[in-house]
Enzyme design. Structure first.
Site, short mmCIF file in Angstrom:
data_model
loop_
_atom_site.label_atom_id
_atom_site.label_comp_id
_atom_site.label_asym_id
_atom_site.label_seq_id
_atom_site.Cartn_x
_atom_site.Cartn_y
_atom_site.Cartn_z
N ASP A 83 0.82 -1.23 0.11
CA ASP A 83 0.04 0.14 0.02
C ASP A 83 1.01 1.15 -0.12
O ASP A 83 0.60 2.23 0.74
CB ASP A 83 -0.88 -0.01 1.17
CG ASP A 83 -1.87 0.98 1.12
OD1 ASP A 83 -2.28 1.49 -0.06
OD2 ASP A 83 -2.63 1.37 2.05
N ASP A 136 -1.04 -9.67 -5.54
CA ASP A 136 -2.21 -9.12 -5.13
C ASP A 136 -3.04 -9.46 -6.55
O ASP A 136 -2.95 -8.69 -7.34
CB ASP A 136 -2.34 -7.63 -4.81
CG ASP A 136 -3.57 -7.11 -4.70
OD1 ASP A 136 -4.67 -7.72 -4.57
OD2 ASP A 136 -3.70 -5.80 -4.35
N GLU A 169 2.49 -2.36 -5.23
CA GLU A 169 2.17 -1.08 -4.74
C GLU A 169 3.62 -0.55 -4.27
O GLU A 169 3.49 0.31 -3.20
CB GLU A 169 0.94 -0.80 -3.85
CG GLU A 169 -0.30 -0.98 -4.53
CD GLU A 169 -1.27 -0.84 -3.97
OE1 GLU A 169 -1.25 0.39 -3.06
OE2 GLU A 169 -2.56 -1.02 -4.34
#
Length: 323
Positions: free
Chosen positions: A71, A216, A101
């Site tokens: 994130d 992910d 990310e």
């Protein structure tokens, strides 16, 4: 003290210099077993804990892989959260790490704070990208990193593929990606197409190599079923390890409040997955362990390292296939 002074008191740089230089007795420093660094400095080895951990690492023949969407697009507490991810990596020492990310700012943190690893990534073409960390002591690359862009992606998503050798005897193809996000119609269509492309690439790899994809995926179970399920020979690592209930939901808003999202029914989804196409015997690998990491709140900000939990998997050779 000399090495610290030469490195302007940068601990990681001093350690690297020390292990690259001759030491008393004419020997060479061992880069395979570097001194570990925590967020508070060098870990104290006076109680033998460092030696114990190094011995345990040497005695573990299994392959360990960590996949985690960290994130990086959330700017809040970014430094503290990223340093915690580094701490997990340096403490647990997985052989391979798949991160999603990642942004340029966090890339520089991983490059400086994880000295026992080499960072593999494609030159960023957007604000965030995928990153592999490969442990120097157990993983050796055999070919150049390959990057395949999903050309119809609206989010500039891509697939990384890195051929390696594990402990100089097991051939692996490591892959990571971040598939198209959100549950909207067109994104769902794109994500299923990206999944099919990943699975096709896995099946096309050399049969003597075990192929491990992690990332992910943003997948819902119905989407996997919609493409006919996984092809023969490819397994879901979580399912192969026995589908442990406490490792199922990697994006769990009922517990993880990092995003401050207001849901009437807080979703619990298994976005982060690992797929495995094992090599032919006698080099076959089987998933024996699947657990979640990153579930402790940070002392400083009170948040979790990411809105996703990390997925830790361990792979071993089935009985009878040992060399």
């Amino acid at each position: 003290m000399c090495y610290l002074q030469q490195s302007s008191w940068n601990v990681e740089s001093a350690i690297n210099t020390f292990f690259e230089s001759p030491i008393d007795g004419g020997g060479q420093g061992n880069r395979d077993n570097p001194i570990m660094v925590s967020d508070h400095g060098l870990l104290d080895s006076s109680d033998g804990s460092l030696n114990s951990q190094l011995e345990a690492e040497k005695s573990n023949p299994n392959l360990t892989v960590l996949s985690w969407n960290i994130d990086g697009l959330d700017e809040r507490n970014l430094l503290e959260r990223t340093r915690k991810v580094c701490h997990v990596i340096n403490s647990e020492k997985p052989d391979a790490v798949f991160l999603q990310e990642v942004i340029p700012e966090t890339l520089s943190i991983f490059q400086s704070k994880c000295p026992g690893y080499v960072c593999k990534y494609h030159e960023p073409t957007c604000a965030y990208f995928n990153l592999m960390l490969l442990k120097n002591s157990s993983i050796k690359t055999t070919h150049d990193l390959q990057c395949t862009h999903f050309h119809s992606s609206k989010m500039e998503r891509h697939l990384l593929c890195q051929p390696v050798m594990f402990k100089n005897k097991t051939e692996l193809i490591l892959m990571t990606s971040h598939l198209e996000s959100t549950g909207e119609g067109q994104c769902k269509v794109e994500r299923k197409g990206q999944l099919q492309q990943v699975l096709t690439s896995m099946t096309e790899q050399p049969p003597q190599a075990t192929v491990i994809f992690g990332g992910d995926t943003n997948l819902r179970d119905a989407e996997v079923s919609a493409i006919g399920g996984l092809p023969n020979g490819i397994v879901d690592a979580w399912e192969e390890s026995g589908s442990p209930a406490d490792a199922k939901f990697t994006w769990d808003v009922s517990i993880n409040d990092n995003l401050d999202l207001k849901y009437r029914n807080k979703p619990r989804l298994r976005f982060d997955r690992l797929f495995v196409r094992s090599a032919q015997p006698p080099h076959a690998l089987k998933t024996t362990k699947c657990v979640l990491v990153g579930q402790e709140r940070l002392a400083g900000c009170g948040r979790f390292p990411s809105d996703h939990w990390g997925v830790w998997c361990e792979f071993s050779q089935p009985c009878g296939d040992q060399n």
